[in-house]
Design an enzyme around this catalytic site. Sequence first.
Site, PDB file in Angstrom:
ATOM      1  N   HIS A 154       0.267  -1.208   0.140  1.00 40.79           N
ATOM      2  CA  HIS A 154       0.123   0.460   0.173  1.00 40.79           C
ATOM      3  C   HIS A 154       1.117   1.139  -0.315  1.00 40.79           C
ATOM      4  O   HIS A 154       1.925   1.077  -0.118  1.00 40.79           O
ATOM      5  CB  HIS A 154      -0.833  -0.278   1.070  1.00 40.79           C
ATOM      6  N   CYS A 167       4.016  -5.173   6.045  1.00 43.65           N
ATOM      7  CA  CYS A 167       3.471  -4.598   4.929  1.00 43.65           C
ATOM      8  C   CYS A 167       4.676  -4.213   4.140  1.00 43.65           C
ATOM      9  O   CYS A 167       5.610  -3.580   4.439  1.00 43.65           O
ATOM     10  CB  CYS A 167       2.585  -3.617   4.888  1.00 43.65           C
TER      11      CYS A 167
END
Length: 192
Positions: A154, A167
Site C-alpha cells: 500500500h 507490509c
Amino acid sequence: MNRLVALRLAPPTLLAALLAACATTPTKVAEAPRPAPVAQLPYEWTSGQAPKATQQAKAQFGSLALKPGQYLWAASIPDAPAKVVIDRLQQLMFVYKGDTLVGVSTISSGKKGKETPLGYWKVFRKQVKGFSRKYDNAPMPYMQMYDEMGIAFHGGALPGYPASHGCVRLPIEFAKKLYPLTAMGTEVVIEG
C-alpha cells in the site's frame, strides 16, 4: 611382514579357503535414509524471479539508482494479467503485465523482527482507503492484501530502508497507478 610369511607357510587348502572368502560378492549395505524434504512454507520459498526482474528493468529503464519514493513507469501498458515481484534485498517492486515489465518502484518492507514474509501469494482483498486493524487504524491507501495475517502492499512512508510492521510500503502515486492493474488473484512473489 609376519602375516605375509604366515600366508606363504599356510597349507594350500587354507589359502584357497581364504581366497574364496574374499572373492564372494559383498552384501549390499543399505543406504542411510535421506531426510524428508522440509516443507516449503510461503515464508521460506523463493523462486529467483527478482534477479531476472532487475536485469529486465535495467535493460528497459537504464539505471535503477532510484532514491526512496521514486519509481519508473512504462509509457504503454499491455492488456494482460498483472504480476508483482518484490525484492526485499534491493527494496524494489517490479510490476508486470503478462511478460512485460511496466513499473519499478522503491519500497519499504518489514523491519527487523517484523520482516515481510517471503513466498508466493495472491491478492485477495483490495481497498482504496484501507486501514490497519492491528496498528491503531493506520491508513493504508490503495491497499492490496495478500497475506491472511493482514500483510499488504500500500501507499506509505519510504525512508530508504525496511521500516514497516511487515507490509510493503509504496510511493502513493505508484500505489495509485498499480491499484487498477491488479485483480483478485494477482500473483505476488516476494524474495530476498
